[in-house]
Design a protein around this motif. Sequence first.
Motif, short mmCIF file in Angstrom:
data_model
loop_
_atom_site.label_atom_id
_atom_site.label_comp_id
_atom_site.label_asym_id
_atom_site.label_seq_id
_atom_site.Cartn_x
_atom_site.Cartn_y
_atom_site.Cartn_z
N ARG A 174 99.31 46.53 13.28
CA ARG A 174 100.37 47.20 14.01
C ARG A 174 101.43 46.21 14.50
NH1 ARG A 174 98.54 50.69 19.11
NH2 ARG A 174 97.48 52.13 17.73
N LEU A 175 100.97 45.07 14.96
CA LEU A 175 101.91 44.05 15.42
C LEU A 175 102.71 43.49 14.24
CD1 LEU A 175 99.82 42.06 18.06
CD2 LEU A 175 101.53 43.80 18.46
N ILE A 176 102.03 43.29 13.13
CA ILE A 176 102.75 42.81 11.95
C ILE A 176 103.80 43.83 11.53
CG2 ILE A 176 102.54 42.16 9.50
CD1 ILE A 176 99.70 41.16 10.14
N GLY A 177 103.47 45.09 11.67
CA GLY A 177 104.41 46.15 11.32
C GLY A 177 105.52 46.32 12.34
N GLY A 178 105.45 45.59 13.45
CA GLY A 178 106.52 45.67 14.45
C GLY A 178 106.46 46.92 15.31
N LEU A 179 105.31 47.60 15.31
CA LEU A 179 105.20 48.84 16.08
C LEU A 179 105.03 48.57 17.56
CD1 LEU A 179 102.98 51.12 13.89
CD2 LEU A 179 105.34 51.49 14.57
N SER A 180 104.40 47.47 17.88
CA SER A 180 104.36 47.09 19.27
C SER A 180 104.48 45.58 19.33
CB SER A 180 103.13 47.64 19.98
OG SER A 180 101.97 46.97 19.59
N LYS A 181 104.69 45.07 20.51
CA LYS A 181 104.97 43.64 20.62
C LYS A 181 103.78 42.89 21.17
CE LYS A 181 109.81 42.89 20.58
NZ LYS A 181 111.04 42.55 21.27
N PRO A 182 103.57 41.67 20.72
CA PRO A 182 102.47 40.89 21.29
C PRO A 182 102.74 40.60 22.77
CG PRO A 182 103.71 39.57 19.71
CD PRO A 182 104.28 40.94 19.66
N THR A 183 101.68 40.56 23.56
CA THR A 183 101.83 40.22 24.97
C THR A 183 102.27 38.76 25.09
OG1 THR A 183 99.96 41.70 25.29
CG2 THR A 183 100.67 40.45 27.20
N LYS A 184 101.66 37.94 24.25
CA LYS A 184 102.05 36.52 24.19
C LYS A 184 102.08 36.14 22.72
CE LYS A 184 98.91 34.92 27.41
NZ LYS A 184 97.98 33.85 27.80
N GLY A 185 102.84 35.12 22.41
CA GLY A 185 102.86 34.63 21.04
C GLY A 185 103.97 35.21 20.22
N LYS A 186 104.02 34.82 18.96
CA LYS A 186 105.16 35.20 18.14
C LYS A 186 104.71 35.62 16.75
CE LYS A 186 109.35 33.49 16.91
NZ LYS A 186 110.30 32.42 16.62
N ILE A 187 105.37 36.63 16.26
CA ILE A 187 105.10 37.07 14.89
C ILE A 187 106.42 37.11 14.16
CG2 ILE A 187 104.49 39.07 13.48
CD1 ILE A 187 102.26 39.68 15.24
N SER A 188 106.49 36.51 13.00
CA SER A 188 107.72 36.68 12.21
C SER A 188 107.36 37.16 10.82
CB SER A 188 108.51 35.38 12.17
OG SER A 188 107.75 34.39 11.54
N ARG A 189 108.30 37.86 10.25
CA ARG A 189 108.03 38.52 8.99
C ARG A 189 109.30 38.48 8.15
NH1 ARG A 189 107.47 44.13 10.45
NH2 ARG A 189 109.55 44.36 9.59
N LYS A 190 109.15 38.23 6.88
CA LYS A 190 110.32 38.22 6.00
C LYS A 190 110.12 39.22 4.87
CE LYS A 190 110.96 33.33 6.63
NZ LYS A 190 110.14 32.25 6.12
N GLY A 191 111.16 39.93 4.53
CA GLY A 191 111.08 40.82 3.38
C GLY A 191 110.94 42.27 3.78
N ARG A 192 111.18 43.13 2.81
CA ARG A 192 111.13 44.56 3.11
C ARG A 192 109.69 45.03 3.27
NH1 ARG A 192 114.46 48.78 -0.36
NH2 ARG A 192 112.59 49.02 -1.61
N LEU A 193 109.49 45.79 4.30
CA LEU A 193 108.14 46.21 4.65
C LEU A 193 107.84 47.61 4.12
CD1 LEU A 193 105.68 45.47 6.56
CD2 LEU A 193 106.83 46.89 8.24
#
Lengths: 447, 256
Positions: free
Chosen positions: A74-93
């Motif tokens: 879900r976090l990878i999908g950007g549906l909710s945000k991590p409380t701490k830390g960072k997620i980045s994603r490139k490309g069409r999902l």
Amino acid sequence: MKQKVVEINDVWKRYYVNSGQRPRTIKSAVASRFRYWADRESYWALQGVSLEISEGKTVGLIGNNGAGKSTLLRLIGGLSKPTKGKISRKGRLGSLLELGAGFSQEATGRESVITGSIIAGLTRKEALARLEKVVEFAELQDFIDSPVRTYSSGMFVRLAFSTEINLDPDILLVDEVLAVGDLAFQKKCLNHILGMKEKGKTIIVVSHSMEQINAVCDEVVWLEHGKVRAQGQTKEIIERYRNRVFEKGSQLSPAAAKAAAIAILPETETSPKKSELVAVAGASAANSTSVARNETGFRPTAPTKEMRTGATNIEFDEIQLFDETGQPVKTLLSGDPLVLQINYTAQTAVNQPIFMVTLRNADGLKCYEVNSQEDGTLVGQLPPGAHHLNMYFGSLPLVRGSYFISLGVYAQNWNETYEYRYKACSFEVEGPTTGSGIVHLTHRWEG
Amino acid sequence: MLNLRTINYQWDLVSNLVVRDIKLHYRRSVLGILWAQINPLLSLLIFSFIFERVVPLGIPNYTAYIFTGLLGWNWFASTVNNANYSLTQSRDLVRKPQFQTEMIVIISVTTNMVNYLLAMPVLFGVLLINGLTPNWTLVYLPLVMGIEFIFILGLALLVSATNVFFRDVTHIVNVLVSVWFYLTPIFYQIKSDNKYVLLINLNPLTHIIQAYRSIYFDRQPPDLFMLAIVLVISLAVLGVGWTVFSRLKYSFVDEM
């Protein structure tokens, strides 16, 4: 060096345990003087997860329920945000989460595919260009201009799945949906995913089915209590995961072991075949019945142990196990024969229904599955009324432990589930105390 | 290049979902889309009957007068009331990773705007019957509708996002909207000597409704100075709505 398409850097996610009971009204919030904000208990669904996923890799996320797999997805999908830390994603999902989003019971199949494709990120032109391919994949050419409400649940799922899977994304998120529809369709979906993999797409799969993970994944990440326990080559990690599950089981008392084993069962398994997708499509670990719901009311089926879907042309009455002498059994010795007796009622005349029997151990691992169609057993034209069917196992050389049988009865062409029972009956196997696994192989040592 | 595709995509998304919503809304009804015209016509008949026959207000061309205010009001009221449910009813979209949640609200505002547009032929019919042939001042219409769009969008974003967390919002909004109706000169005319005139004039919707009325009814350019003020207020409302929505949207999935 391939490009990293997903980078997860020390990600933590906190959920509040009592968020289900938190005041829904301002009045109760005021009445409790907002005390719950201070009192509420929290737990960390993810605790410092770091991962890098390279372009073109197929990565499986495994772990027990509550390990944080779906949260991570879900976090990878950007549906909710991590409380701490960072997620980045490139490309069409692209995602096989929330299948059938934007579908409506009143809309036709064609309209639904176009709307669904646009919602998933295509322009109208792109959606129209892909329409034919989607319809063909779903095998619904003849029904595509009928309203979705006239579809069977199997048809709905096929259409929703085809809409998503034909989007051609760079990154695909998959949550436990490869067990969709009938066997032929499942195979088709699996092949499609393997095809995407060949084209160099990045795929992230959450599944409880080690068979599926094994079939598609290059790498596996094993999550436990919100942390990465291990990651690496698929075969190795699956082996370690399975060992761990068995190990856990043997340390506990038989009853506790059984409970623990049931806890690792995929949620999917508690719902009937055709509703499996419905029950698992969402990313929520806590809520396994998250299907695309819309105002016109496509209802998900709550997962229960006993269940039927769609047409109720055939209903099971009694399912019993007997030994070779015809005595009911609960416990048998490894290698004993077993008779499965299925008493059922046909509500209407049914032509050649298919019975499918799945034998699983307490861990939910499939030991054997077979259906009457592939065995060439034709049940024939059934008149309405009570019937019975016996299945004889000549020998069950299983290791000691608990087993259960799931039973399904389907229409001749697989597009209707008359009834499916996940745990139709269960039994214990006693036997030699040595060895572990599924099958007890006769052996001897010679020096 | 990339931006062009994005704009093209957003347009397709909104137009497709708006058309879908409208189509589905009227599908399987015998009269179909005619209901978009019949509905405002029916409420028009009720208002005209009451305020021309039962308690006459003595406003000339009353049917036309009320209709010019009613369409703008309906757009506002249905969207804001609907905003209570728009997110919870579109759970599937909220939970879809590729989907931007704001779009749900934008689509709802647009759908209700299209309902306004669908009722316009009836409005022009009523105007013509009353001898009020529309003139060049119609060019101001897009401006007024644009301002109303911004105002409604801001409120709808605020209402829909907060409602996910506190269901009280539904009830508060319902009450506020019905009070708001009486604070807006839709079925009555404000006279400058009325002691509540200030209150009514503080209501941004008053000026939007009056701008519509200038265009359709008086066939004069609207009060552009007033509209400029309302535009600024609307943008501020949108700013607040958007900010609140953006801050809350990552918790929607956890709350639903």
